[in-house]
Design a protein around this motif. Structure first.
Motif, short mmCIF file in Angstrom:
data_model
loop_
_atom_site.label_atom_id
_atom_site.label_comp_id
_atom_site.label_asym_id
_atom_site.label_seq_id
_atom_site.Cartn_x
_atom_site.Cartn_y
_atom_site.Cartn_z
N TRP A 236 0.81 -1.21 0.00
CA TRP A 236 0.00 0.00 0.00
C TRP A 236 0.84 1.27 0.00
O TRP A 236 0.42 2.31 -0.51
CB TRP A 236 -0.95 -0.01 1.20
CG TRP A 236 -2.08 -0.97 1.03
CD1 TRP A 236 -2.29 -2.14 1.70
CD2 TRP A 236 -3.16 -0.86 0.09
NE1 TRP A 236 -3.43 -2.75 1.24
CE2 TRP A 236 -3.99 -1.99 0.26
CE3 TRP A 236 -3.51 0.08 -0.88
CZ2 TRP A 236 -5.14 -2.20 -0.50
CZ3 TRP A 236 -4.65 -0.12 -1.63
CH2 TRP A 236 -5.45 -1.26 -1.44
N SER A 237 2.05 1.21 0.57
CA SER A 237 2.90 2.40 0.58
C SER A 237 3.48 2.71 -0.80
O SER A 237 3.72 3.87 -1.14
CB SER A 237 4.05 2.23 1.58
OG SER A 237 3.56 2.12 2.90
N ALA A 238 3.69 1.68 -1.61
CA ALA A 238 4.30 1.88 -2.93
C ALA A 238 3.29 2.01 -4.05
O ALA A 238 3.63 2.50 -5.13
CB ALA A 238 5.26 0.71 -3.23
N LEU A 239 2.04 1.59 -3.83
CA LEU A 239 1.06 1.55 -4.92
C LEU A 239 0.82 2.92 -5.55
O LEU A 239 0.59 3.02 -6.76
CB LEU A 239 -0.26 0.97 -4.40
CG LEU A 239 -1.38 0.82 -5.43
CD1 LEU A 239 -1.00 -0.16 -6.53
CD2 LEU A 239 -2.68 0.38 -4.75
N VAL A 240 0.88 3.98 -4.75
CA VAL A 240 0.57 5.30 -5.26
C VAL A 240 1.51 5.72 -6.38
O VAL A 240 1.11 6.43 -7.32
CB VAL A 240 0.60 6.34 -4.11
CG1 VAL A 240 1.97 6.43 -3.48
CG2 VAL A 240 0.13 7.71 -4.58
N PHE A 241 2.75 5.27 -6.34
CA PHE A 241 3.73 5.75 -7.31
C PHE A 241 3.49 5.22 -8.73
O PHE A 241 3.43 6.01 -9.68
CB PHE A 241 5.14 5.42 -6.83
CG PHE A 241 5.50 6.13 -5.55
CD1 PHE A 241 5.63 7.50 -5.50
CD2 PHE A 241 5.67 5.42 -4.38
CE1 PHE A 241 5.94 8.17 -4.33
CE2 PHE A 241 5.98 6.06 -3.19
CZ PHE A 241 6.11 7.44 -3.16
#
Length: 393
Positions: A236-241
């Protein structure tokens, strides 16, 4: 004091749903920032790799809450403590919305993580303390289902509100919701179950070390929680990128969290299975599903459906394990429910913080496929650890 051993004692459905809804609104504050990392990094001059510090600050607040605040539920009046924490949370949210520097932002995230976690885990312990032992898994599972829905809806709500009115409006809205929830809980929370004996604060905190040192179930399930939530945070922390790079809006990115509501729907069921003695089978199946979820997630850049399939599998597996873990550590009647949940969730906070830092760093170095490889490795470690620590081995 409530007789929690009586087979005729039950917890009313409205009360269970009250705990679930309150936990959902409380935990959402810890996750509002995840789909906003790129916006926060731009406004406060952070690089993509260092933006993970926003999540880490929140998780540091979580850890402080678990160490210093949540155990107070075994010492003080749980009802009064819950209302006080919620009032302070509303004030902290309003202050965070006014942050003008990265230091103020991180400090605000620390306070929101501390108070949001204290509220959420205090409510879980509250629910466990008023539930009879024969249905504690179901009650805790339903309350935990509220937590799952809260953290998933948080990503969607923060994305939509940010697109409409900016990220500061997210925290102003949450402050208003906290005030409304405060009034509701003041009217409806039941009297807490009084502990058989009250420990001084220093002895209360020291007893947590004894629990960590002697409680085998807590040790095993805590390590599983650390690995599980590291895997969650990696995703979830990396999905935004990658999604923002493909042109998705914050609202669209946050909406992907709704896909994982299937995990919340399965949470109460996992607790009921634990009540019937099927905790290990549920854990094994869920860990296999967790590992398998990274395969479709790795192809998320090529099509939309693999991402949807992967999110459903990831959240369903993760929440089944989480609820089973809590059902097992709360299995026996105890005056230490707040300390037990605090000790258990310390593992969660460590895993989430490490996962956030690892995810943003690996994405900067190896892209989305590197993130998915990391998540699969952590999930495999969880599966191997569970297998090696099965009772009888």
């Amino acid at each position: 004091m409530r007789d929690t051993n009586s087979p005729t004692t039950t917890v009313s459905k409205p009360l269970v749903w009250l705990f679930a809804c309150a936990a959902a609104l409380s935990v959402a504050n810890v996750y509002y920032a995840q789909p906003l990392l790129d916006t926060l990094a731009l406004e406060f001059g952070m690089s993509a790799s260092s933006s993970g510090m926003v999540i880490t600050a929140t998780q540091a607040g979580c850890a402080l809450a678990l160490l210093l605040v949540v155990p107070l539920g075994d010492m003080l009046n749980r009802r009064a403590l819950t209302l006080l924490q919620l009032g302070l949370l509303g004030i902290s949210l309003a202050a965070l919305s006014c942050a003008t520097s990265s230091a103020a932002l991180l400090a605000g995230m620390l306070l929101v993580g501390l108070l949001g976690t204290a509220m959420t885990q205090g409510l879980i312990a509250y629910a466990a303390s008023v539930a009879p032992s024969h249905e504690r898994g179901r009650v805790v599972g339903t309350a935990q289902g509220g937590v799952v829905i809260g953290l998933l809806l948080a990503r969607t709500l923060s994305g939509v509100v940010t697109d409409l009115a900016g990220w500061r409006a997210v925290y102003l809205l949450s402050a208003s919701l906290s005030l409304a929830l405060l009034l509701l809980l003041w009217r409806m929370l039941p009297p807490p179950v009084a502990p058989a004996r009250r420990l001084p604060y220093a002895a209360l905190l020291a007893s947590m070390l004894a629990l960590l040192n002697t409680n085998r179930v807590l040790q095993v399930r805590g390590v599983l929680a650390l690995l599980l939530f590291a895997a969650f945070s990696i995703f979830w922390s990396a999905l935004v990128f990658p999604l923002s790079a493909q042109g998705y809006s914050h609202a669209a990115i946050g909406a992907f969290g709704l896909v994982g509501v299937a995990g919340a729907l399965g949470a109460a069921r996992a607790g009921a299975l634990a009540d019937r003695g099927r905790a290990q089978a549920t854990t094994g199946a869920a860990l296999l599903l967790l590992l398998a979820s990274w395969l479709p997630l790795a192809f998320a850049g090529n099509a939309l459906w693999p991402l949807i399939v992967g999110i459903i599998a990831l959240d369903l597996a993760g929440q089944a394990i989480h609820v089973t873990n809590q059902s097992l550590i709360f299995k026996d009647d105890s005056d230490a429910h707040s300390r037990l949940v605090a000790c258990y969730m310390l593992f969660y906070a460590v895993g989430s913080g490490l996962g956030a830092i690892a995810a943003t760093s690996v994405y900067a170095l190896a892209g989305w496929h590197g993130v998915c490889t990391l998540g699969a490795v952590v999930s495999l470690l969880a599966l191997l650890f569970w297998r090696l620590t099965l009772p009888g081995r």
